[in-house]
Motif scaffolding. Structure first.
Motif, mmCIF file in Angstrom:
data_model
loop_
_atom_site.group_PDB
_atom_site.id
_atom_site.type_symbol
_atom_site.label_atom_id
_atom_site.label_comp_id
_atom_site.label_asym_id
_atom_site.label_seq_id
_atom_site.Cartn_x
_atom_site.Cartn_y
_atom_site.Cartn_z
ATOM 1 N N UNK A 408 0.813 -1.219 0.000
ATOM 2 C CA UNK A 408 0.000 0.000 0.000
ATOM 3 C C UNK A 408 0.842 1.261 0.000
ATOM 4 N N UNK A 409 1.944 1.249 0.738
ATOM 5 C CA UNK A 409 2.831 2.420 0.752
ATOM 6 C C UNK A 409 3.426 2.671 -0.630
ATOM 7 N N UNK A 410 3.834 1.561 -1.300
ATOM 8 C CA UNK A 410 4.397 1.707 -2.647
ATOM 9 C C UNK A 410 3.360 2.261 -3.614
ATOM 10 N N UNK A 411 2.119 1.765 -3.505
ATOM 11 C CA UNK A 411 1.051 2.230 -4.390
ATOM 12 C C UNK A 411 0.797 3.722 -4.172
ATOM 13 N N UNK A 412 0.730 4.139 -2.897
ATOM 14 C CA UNK A 412 0.480 5.548 -2.589
ATOM 15 C C UNK A 412 1.637 6.420 -3.072
ATOM 16 N N UNK A 413 2.862 5.965 -2.838
ATOM 17 C CA UNK A 413 4.041 6.726 -3.258
ATOM 18 C C UNK A 413 4.066 6.896 -4.777
#
Length: 450
Positions: A408-413
């Motif tokens: 999720x962090x990668x997707x948001x970033x």
């Protein structure tokens, strides 16, 4: 071309519309012909080369698709692909407008029209076509022809025209199969170094052992198999152009050695203490995503600055619109001659099927697909069933999707980076598109160290 030299064909089943167009354009254009029956389109464009065709989208004819204009647009493009077509409809159907543009229309006008708008649209399209023609002609390479009339390719031609005569180092970016090597060759062939050597090296394929010996050369006895002196690629390209392909795949250690040579503009062969001055124009290419090149843990920024005075981004085939038709005609003609076959024509669904394919392998995939079709087809008409797309390309695309991070962090970033790039770093516009406040976006920028 100016409007006064243009031949225009207007097609509409409403006699009043045709009369209005004829009265409007006759004093301005070289020739204006009107036609009520769309079934006569083929014969009309066969006997006359029209610069512009104004085509109604809805007729009460035999073609009952609900979108007769799309059908006749495809017929026109199949017979005369270079002709400018302006679609006209009385219905504010944006989806139909988009579909028409994707199928090759040059513009879209709504009824009732404003006279000034029609005149300005025709003038703009004619001027644009003239500009495209001059650019394409002036930037042909002596060994290859770069084909493309789409807006995306016109941006590439514009950069080529400005950059080629200089000695600026160029970084060519693009997916596999987009033709980065053709762009590199065109840069050389349109430069002041065109009569000097053009040397290409696939540096991504060189092992650590071969990297220095291939690029910098070596002296006899420098290592076990060095039985004689050998000139490196830098020295071989002296006075001309050195093209380093797949530059994004070299190691950090190789990057350091490459940077030293580029900075000092001299190369020292293995086994020698004598530096040799070099005078080259450097062109590099990679299919690596620009975000990877911006990651200093993978690619040195000082090297990027050295090789990237100007970057040229080659668009994927799926973003090149009607170029697919133009490229298809080129490749089919090429392979028909190669395999001693008669001239081919296209069935109405042939180009349509090509345009619906994503072409993960880009122009290279299109080329092989059409070569296969020419080889396997017995008749003189290429049909949709003659097109067989590569399962290998589809597998590669599927695999790349499956290996994309779902963290999720990668997707948001990645979403934040994409939107910031789209709005050129404007935080307010980016926050609005992401659906968050400016303060929230700043917190996320800090969180991800962006």
């Amino acid at each position: 071309m100016v409007l006064k030299n243009a031949s225009i064909l207007a097609i509409d089943d409403d006699a009043d519309v045709l009369t209005a167009l004829r009265l409007l354009l006759k004093p301005l254009a070289k020739n204006i012909v009107t036609e009520k029956n769309p079934s006569n389109i083929r014969s009309q464009i066969e006997k006359t080369d029209y610069d512009v065709i104004i085509l109604d989208m809805n007729f009460n004819g035999l073609v009952n698709t609900g979108n007769e204009g799309i059908f006749w647009l495809n017929e026109i493009k199949k017979q005369k692909p270079e002709t400018l077509v302006i679609l006209m409809t009385a219905y504010a159907d944006i989806d139909l407008a988009i579909r028409g543009l994707k199928e090759g229309a040059s513009d879209f006008l709504m009824k009732p029209w404003k006279n000034e708008k029609i005149i300005e649209t025709i003038k703009t399209l004619l001027d644009k076509k003239k500009t495209k023609s001059s650019k394409s002609t002036s930037l042909n390479s002596s060994s290859v022809e770069i084909i493309g009339e789409s807006d995306a390719m016109q941006d590439v031609f514009m950069k080529l025209e400005k950059v080629a005569p200089t000695d600026a180092n160029v970084l060519v970016l693009g997916e596999n199969g987009t033709g980065k090597d053709l762009i590199a060759r065109a840069l050389h062939d349109n430069s002041n170094r065109k009569d000097k050597p053009f040397v290409k090296v696939d540096v991504g394929a060189l092992t650590s052992t071969l990297f220095e010996s291939e690029l910098f050369g070596y002296k006899k006895g420098a290592f076990t198999d060095a039985r004689e002196d050998r000139m490196g690629r830098f020295e071989a390209a002296n006075g001309g152009t050195l093209f380093l392909d797949e530059i994004g795949n070299i190691t950090l250690g190789q990057q350091v050695r490459l940077l030293t040579v580029i900075q000092n503009r001299q190369v020292t062969p293995l086994g020698s203490n004598e530096a040799i001055p070099i005078d080259i124009r450097l062109i590099c290419a990679t299919n690596v995503d620009p975000s990877t090149l911006a990651d200093e843990s993978k690619f040195r920024k000082d090297l990027i600055y050295r090789i990237n005075t100007v970057d040229i981004i080659i668009p994927p085939l799926r973003d090149r619109g009607t170029d697919i038709t133009e490229l298809s005609r080129h490749f089919v003609s090429l392979y028909a001659e190669k395999y001693n076959k008669n001239t081919f024509s296209f069935d109405s669904g042939f180009i349509s099927k090509l345009k619906k394919h994503d072409f993960p392998g880009n122009v290279r995939e299109l080329q092989y697909v059409l070569e296969r079709a020419v080889i396997m087809t017995d008749g003189s008409v290429l049909k949709p069933e003659d097109l067989v797309f590569s399962s290998i390309e589809r597998s590669v695309t599927k695999k790349s999707i499956e290996t994309t991070s779902l963290n999720l962090d990668d997707i948001e970033k990645n979403a934040i980076l994409t939107v910031l790039e789209k709005h050129k770093g404007n935080v307010s516009k980016s926050a609005k598109e992401l659906g968050i406040t400016r303060a929230a976006l700043y917190r996320r920028l800090e969180k991800y160290e962006l």
